[in-house]
Each structure stands twice: as C-alpha cells, then as structure tokens.
Design a protein around this motif. Structure first.
Motif, PDB file in Angstrom:
ATOM      1  N   HIS A 173     -46.476  10.430  11.937  1.00 41.12           N
ATOM      2  CA  HIS A 173     -45.591  11.603  12.569  1.00 41.12           C
ATOM      3  C   HIS A 173     -44.034  11.074  12.192  1.00 41.12           C
ATOM      4  CE1 HIS A 173     -44.485  10.146  16.878  1.00 41.12           C
ATOM      5  NE2 HIS A 173     -43.255  10.843  16.414  1.00 41.12           N
ATOM      6  N   GLN A 196     -40.926  21.039  13.671  1.00 44.92           N
ATOM      7  CA  GLN A 196     -39.821  20.296  13.187  1.00 44.92           C
ATOM      8  C   GLN A 196     -39.575  20.366  11.490  1.00 44.92           C
ATOM      9  OE1 GLN A 196     -40.716  16.451  14.302  1.00 44.92           O
ATOM     10  NE2 GLN A 196     -39.170  16.584  15.961  1.00 44.92           N
ATOM     11  N   ALA A 216     -46.085  20.891  16.652  1.00 40.44           N
ATOM     12  CA  ALA A 216     -44.412  20.555  17.151  1.00 40.44           C
ATOM     13  C   ALA A 216     -44.069  19.981  15.754  1.00 40.44           C
ATOM     14  CB  ALA A 216     -44.438  19.461  18.290  1.00 40.44           C
ATOM     15  N   LEU A 217     -44.566  18.923  15.286  1.00 43.87           N
ATOM     16  CA  LEU A 217     -44.382  18.371  13.839  1.00 43.87           C
ATOM     17  C   LEU A 217     -43.905  19.409  12.888  1.00 43.87           C
ATOM     18  CD1 LEU A 217     -46.659  15.211  13.358  1.00 43.87           C
ATOM     19  CD2 LEU A 217     -44.307  15.198  13.872  1.00 43.87           C
ATOM     20  N   THR A 264     -42.946  13.591  23.376  1.00 48.88           N
ATOM     21  CA  THR A 264     -43.029  12.526  22.558  1.00 48.88           C
ATOM     22  C   THR A 264     -42.533  12.903  20.944  1.00 48.88           C
ATOM     23  OG1 THR A 264     -44.929  11.806  23.593  1.00 48.88           O
ATOM     24  CG2 THR A 264     -44.745  10.820  21.476  1.00 48.88           C
ATOM     25  N   VAL A 265     -42.897  13.906  20.483  1.00 57.48           N
ATOM     26  CA  VAL A 265     -42.517  14.366  19.269  1.00 57.48           C
ATOM     27  C   VAL A 265     -41.157  14.831  19.157  1.00 57.48           C
ATOM     28  CG1 VAL A 265     -42.831  16.376  17.434  1.00 57.48           C
ATOM     29  CG2 VAL A 265     -45.036  15.420  18.654  1.00 57.48           C
ATOM     30  N   GLY A 301     -34.511  16.697  17.295  1.00 57.07           N
ATOM     31  CA  GLY A 301     -35.139  16.416  18.562  1.00 57.07           C
ATOM     32  C   GLY A 301     -33.875  15.906  19.344  1.00 57.07           C
ATOM     33  N   SER A 326     -50.590  10.724  14.424  1.00 56.92           N
ATOM     34  CA  SER A 326     -49.624   9.889  15.137  1.00 56.92           C
ATOM     35  C   SER A 326     -48.997   8.959  14.257  1.00 56.92           C
ATOM     36  CB  SER A 326     -50.313   9.088  16.347  1.00 56.92           C
ATOM     37  OG  SER A 326     -49.537   8.346  17.006  1.00 56.92           O
ATOM     38  N   PHE A 386     -53.074  10.388  20.055  1.00 53.39           N
ATOM     39  CA  PHE A 386     -51.674  10.736  19.458  1.00 53.39           C
ATOM     40  C   PHE A 386     -50.676   9.807  20.308  1.00 53.39           C
ATOM     41  CE2 PHE A 386     -47.767  12.880  19.423  1.00 53.39           C
ATOM     42  CZ  PHE A 386     -47.472  13.085  18.087  1.00 53.39           C
ATOM     43  N   SER A 440     -38.674  13.566  20.923  1.00 52.89           N
ATOM     44  CA  SER A 440     -37.847  12.705  21.571  1.00 52.89           C
ATOM     45  C   SER A 440     -37.065  13.288  22.906  1.00 52.89           C
ATOM     46  CB  SER A 440     -36.906  11.954  20.609  1.00 52.89           C
ATOM     47  OG  SER A 440     -37.700  11.503  19.707  1.00 52.89           O
ATOM     48  N   PHE A 496     -49.457  18.956  19.380  1.00 49.38           N
ATOM     49  CA  PHE A 496     -48.546  18.007  19.112  1.00 49.38           C
ATOM     50  C   PHE A 496     -48.107  18.079  17.225  1.00 49.38           C
ATOM     51  CE2 PHE A 496     -52.034  15.665  16.996  1.00 49.38           C
ATOM     52  CZ  PHE A 496     -52.978  15.772  18.117  1.00 49.38           C
ATOM     53  N   TRP A 497     -49.295  18.665  16.458  1.00 51.02           N
ATOM     54  CA  TRP A 497     -49.226  18.994  15.133  1.00 51.02           C
ATOM     55  C   TRP A 497     -48.317  20.087  15.031  1.00 51.02           C
ATOM     56  CZ3 TRP A 497     -51.691  22.860  12.213  1.00 51.02           C
ATOM     57  CH2 TRP A 497     -51.678  22.607  10.887  1.00 51.02           C
TER      58      TRP A 497
END
Lengths: 308, 335
Positions: A264, B153, B149-150, B281-282, B166, A261, A244, B284, B146-147
């Motif tokens: 995203h 959002q 987090a998406l 990262t997700v 973000g 990734s 990712f 920012s 990370f998923w």
C-alpha cells in the motif's frame, strides 16, 4: 449479504420432502437452473467467475509460473510484462503467482468461516425455537449483545485477543457472523414446526429427533444456502480487511488483503503491487454475490412460476 | 408516549453495555499473552512479575477483576496505553472527533447522493440514473474498501493532482484552536477560511470512499420504497386533484418513502464504523481507526479494547437516536 436478511428469509418454504426418484430430481433441478439462468443472466457470470476461481485454486501449482514465496532481489518492483504478468513486489516475488496461490487461501477462509458461523448459528437458533420460553428469550438477548457490536470492530477485538494469524482471524470473523444465522434459522424453525405435516408426523408417533431431522431441517436448507453464499463474499472481505490492518494473515503468506497491505505504500510508484490482489478480491466477492442472487432466484417458487 | 419509549430503550441500553463490556472483558481476560509480564517489561525477574501481578490485581478471581474493571470504567479509567504510557481515555478523546467528523461527512454524502438517485431511478425507470445506480449497487458492496481507497489516492492525487493524498490538513498549516476537535467546525468558528477550505479538501476523498458502499444500499432501498409508495391510493388522489408532479413526488411520496432507508441508517453506522478502521488507515486520517491501526502493530491491548468500546457506544447510541427520529418522522408509529 448480511444486511439483506429481509429478502432471504421469505424465500421458499419447501414442500415436505417427497419420495421422488433421484434421477427425476436431478432432471428437475437442471430444468430449474436453465429457467433461472434465462432471466438471471448475471447468475451465469457469477457461476463462471467462481468456477474459474476454484479451478485456479486447484491447479495453482500448474498455473503459477513462479514459486509464490521465492525472493529475487534482482527483479524487484518490475512493472507488468510478459515475464511477470502482474509485475513483481519489493522482494522480487512474482505478483501473478502470489495472486494465484491467494485463491486457495481466500476460498478456504470463505468455506471455513461460513461453515463455523452457520453451524453455531443453526445450533443456537434451533435450540431457541424448539425450547421456547425462557431459553429462547435468553439466547436471543445473548444474540442481541453480539449485534450491538459493529461487525469489523468485534472481529478486530477478538482477533487482537487471540493474536494475529489466519486461524484467529477466521475464528474472530466466525464469532461475529453466527448471529444472522441464529435469527434466520430460529424464524424458519418457528414457522415450520407449526405446519400440518409436522403435526401429522407427530401424530403417527415419530420421535422428536426424527421430526427435526426429516421434517424441519430440510426446510431450513434452502434459505441457509442462499444466505451462506451471499455471506461468503462479505466474510472474505472482512478477513481481507483484518489482514490489511495487520491482524489476519501475516506476510509472507500470499493472502490478497495482506498483499494489498504490504504494497500500500507503493500505490503511487508501483501501482501494480497493491492493485492486482485487490482486483482478485473483487473478482471473488462479485462472483459470490452474483451466485447468491442466482441461488435465491433458483429457490424462489414465485420466479419459477413466472417463466416456467 | 415517546418519553416512555426512550426510557425503555435506555434501560435496554444498560443491559447492552453490561453485555458488551462483559464480552470485551472476557476477551481481555482470556488473551494468551500474560499482561503482567508484558507490563513488567522484558528484563523483569519472575519475582518482579509476580509483584506486579499482585499490584495490578491480576491474581484475583475473574469476577472480582470484572467488578474492578467496571468500577474503573465508570470513573472513565480504561487503563494506560502500553505504547505511549498515556491514559487510554485521553487518547480516545483526542482521536474520536476526527472519526466522528469523517462519519458524519460520509453519511451526508450518502444521503445527498443516494436519495436523489433512488428517487430518479424510481420515477424514470430505464433512465440513465437508473442504470448507473443499478451498476453501482452491484459493485458497491463487492469492493474491498481499503483497495478502493488506494485506487482513489492513485487517481485523484497521483494522476489528476486535484485532491490531497491524505492527512487532515496540509503540513504547512497548523490545526485551529481546539474547540470541538473537528477541524472544519473549529476553523469556521475561528473564522479562518483558508484553514476551513484546506480541511474540507482533505475530507472529500476519505468521506466519499467511505460513503460508496452505503450509497449502493441506500439508493436501491430508496428506489424500491419509492416505487411502492408511488403505487399507493393517496398518490393517485394527489395527482387527480391536479397537483404538479414535482409536489406529488417531492412532498407526498418522498416523505413516506424515505422511512425505509432510514431504518437502515442504524445498521449502516455499524458498517461505517468498521470501515473507518480501513479508510482512516489508508488516508492517515488521525481518528480512532488510525489509532487502532497503530495500536495493533504494537499489540497495545488497552487501546484496542478502548477503541472497540467507544465504537460500540457510538453504534448503540446512534441506533437509539435513529429510532427516536423514526418515531418523530412517522407519527403512525406508537411505542
């Protein structure tokens, strides 16, 4: 998982290997699986999830309706439909086919990383326990240094050093993962080697190698199996995480983390692109965790006594 | 007594730092890419590369290079970013506070949610809180963060429009005068309520996402630890002398039960540090994870190593603090 060491280390110490007939053992195992499933129903769910995944990985070319890397600009960013179950990505590739092929990669990652980590950990843990003294101390302090790194951070550094790519990602995660096994197997060997039957074997003149292979190692297999299964989920997540952030698997390889990734930036407009690969990851990790719990119960004699 | 323990831990800390830097040096030393060639740029002649190699000391034996590396490290020199040409230490200084702010917020949310949940599900097994925390524990550790987090959002910004997408502040606002680097604290110090509110709203989503897996672990630990403590003799004594249940649970049991999850906090910091890489990262979020993410794309090696080093330090030092706190809360522990 890695954090749950405390529970797995005190799982079963097998009785010394007995000369039971193999058919008897099989029957015994099946009986135990049945009993365990009776009070750990989630175990059945986990076994189902993982079995499905393995079948999907094996028959990927038959299941996937499209070539996972075939570009088709006319059909880019299509929402899920009958033609494209999970929609298509910005290059018009079928997300469903890519998710199906991704199962192969994630399963391979789980098996390879855990195998490397467990063998390195076992070698170090056993050496430490059997040699004792200064060597034990040195090896364990060496292990401590690795434990001073937050897991994903060390993997990131090693992965960055080796350069992006799936092989370096797997190696990087294995480098961070062996410590748990080293500690566990060291502990296991330490407790086993003082058992009476090991003394007995030594007394009748068995060689060191034979004692290790026939009498000590079999006792480490149970706890290690549980640990390996519980770890596999975390390993898959870590490799996906590396992909990712752009280190692990590189696009256009259909790896789930790399797919999330890639997609995203499209979460608000084309939600299906990053969502379905992420769901596949959950499927696998939850499945592995449930199977791990199931194995722990299966090998725990206390639980067997409860309903046996 | 405790002083001696702290001293001993600090000595061990020195060994860990030597080990950690040694390991990081080893990685830097053995990278396939030639640092001299990278630093000289693509148009350099072989002679220029060779000159630069001598200038950078890359032609000397490994142990000399390691000693130089350590000497520079102690002077706070971590090299220069190949991307921005700024000293790595400056970059780290400007990004670290944001990460710390996020981590502290995540830990706070973790404790505030997990402890009551754990206590409730121990006191009333089968209660709604018990079922919810069970479900949470099963899922919390199996989700790719990370998923999540998406998805967060997508739901809270894209569908519900209640939280920002973000970043650390709305683009229309200027950051407060730099004092601690944490926008929330700095805005508070400046007395700027609008800014404070804006920074806080931006913090909610990333911090909550980061706390999720930790809540799963902490609430289960809290539950089992509470159950164990509630079975102790002194709890029966407290009950039999007529103390109200609120005091028995809230005072006698809680203080003892909270020790078990506390031992895990040190470990959890390690996971949280790793997770900042993904969550920042997700969202920012301009912290170390975000810095590392940008450095990875340009293969900016000095920055990647700098981030790894700083995170390691934070991890080791926080673990030390947790151990000391542990001794402070539980007077039975003698070191």
């Amino acid at each position: 998982m890695k954090r749950d060491n405390s529970k797995t280390t005190d799982v079963v110490r097998h009785s010394p290997p007995e000369a039971t007939q193999s058919r008897g053992r099989m029957g015994d195992l099946l009986r135990r699986i049945r009993i365990t499933l009776r009070f750990n129903r989630l175990g059945a769910v986990g076994l189902f999830l993982i079995l499905c995944l393995i079948l999907v990985a094996i028959f990927a070319p038959l299941i996937a309706p499209y070539d996972p890397s075939k570009l088709n600009i006319q059909e880019r960013l299509q929402p899920p439909s009958i033609r494209h179950l999970f929609g298509t990505d910005a290059a018009g590739r079928d997300v469903f086919s890519r998710v199906v092929y991704g199962a192969r990669i994630s399963l391979r990652v789980a098996v390879v990383v855990v195998a490397i980590a467990a063998s390195v950990g076992a070698a170090i843990g056993m050496t430490a326990a059997l040699c004792g003294g200064l060597i034990d101390e040195a090896l364990m302090r060496f292990t401590d240094i690795f434990l001073a790194f937050p897991p994903l951070i060390l993997a990131m550094a090693v992965n960055a050093g080796l350069g992006p790519g799936i092989e370096s990602a797997m190696l990087a995660v294995a480098v961070t993962w062996w410590t748990g096994y080293a500690r566990m197997i060291r502990g296991q060997v330490m407790t086993t080697k003082n058992n009476l039957y090991v003394d007995g074997a030594r007394a009748i003149g068995a060689s060191r190698g034979r004692i290790l292979v026939r009498h000590i190692l079999p006792n480490c297999i149970g706890p290690t199996t549980v640990e390996v299964t519980l770890d596999a989920g975390a390993v898959v997540l870590t490799v996906a995480g590396l992909s990712f952030i752009g280190l692990g698997v590189q696009p256009p390889t259909p790896e789930w983390g790399a797919m999330v990734s890639e997609g995203h930036g499209y979460i608000l407009t084309q939600w299906w692109w990053p969502t379905f690969p992420g769901l596949a990851l959950c499927w696998m990790v939850v499945g592995l965790n449930l199977v791990g719990d199931f194995l722990r119960d299966l090998l725990d004699p206390r639980l067997q006594g409860r309903s046996g | 007594m405790i002083l001696r323990y702290v001293l001993r831990r600090c000595i061990f800390l020195v060994f860990v730092i030597v080990g950690v830097t040694g390991l990081l040096f080893l990685i830097t030393y053995s990278i396939p890419a030639d640092p001299a060639r990278v630093a000289a740029g693509p148009g350099a002649t072989p002679k220029q590369v060779e000159n630069l190699r001598q200038k950078l000391g890359l032609d000397r034996p490994a142990y000399v290079q390691y000693l130089t590396y350590m000497k520079n490290l102690f002077r706070g020199d971590l090299g220069k970013s190949t991307r921005t040409k700024k000293p790595v230490i400056e970059e780290l200084k400007s990004y670290l506070p944001a990460s710390l702010e996020l981590m502290v917020a995540a830990m706070l949310i973790n404790v505030l949610i997990a402890v009551p949940f754990g206590v409730l599900s121990a006191v009333k097994p089968g209660h709604l809180a018990d079922s919810v925390s069970r479900l949470f524990a099963a899922l919390g550790m199996g989700l790719p963060l990370f998923w999540v987090a998406l998805l967060a959002q997508f739901i809270f910004y894209g569908k519900l429009h209640v939280l920002p997408f973000g970043g650390r502040l709305s683009t229309s606002l200027l950051p407060p005068a730099h004092f601690t680097g944490s926008f929330i604290i700095d805005a508070l110090l400046a007395g700027d309520w609008l800014l404070f509110k804006d920074a806080l709203v931006h913090l909610i989503l990333p911090a909550t996402v980061m706390a999720l897996p930790e809540i799963a672990v902490t609430s289960r630990l809290m539950r089992s630890s509470m159950l164990e403590v509630l079975g102790q003799d002194y709890i029966r004594t407290a009950r039999s002398k007529g103390l109200p249940e609120r005091l028995v649970v809230g005072k006698h049991a809680l203080r003892n039960a909270v020790l078990v999850p506390l031992t895990m906090v040190g470990m959890q910091v390690g996971w949280i540090l790793g997770n900042t890489l993904l969550v920042e990262t997700v969202f920012s979020w301009g912290g170390l994870g975000f810095l590392a993410f940008n450095a990875i794309y340009k293969l900016d090696f000095p920055v990647i190593m700098g981030v790894a080093l700083v995170m390691c330090f934070v991890f080791v030092i926080l673990n030390l603090l947790v151990d000391i706190l542990y001794a402070y809360i539980d007077p039975r522990i003698l070191y």
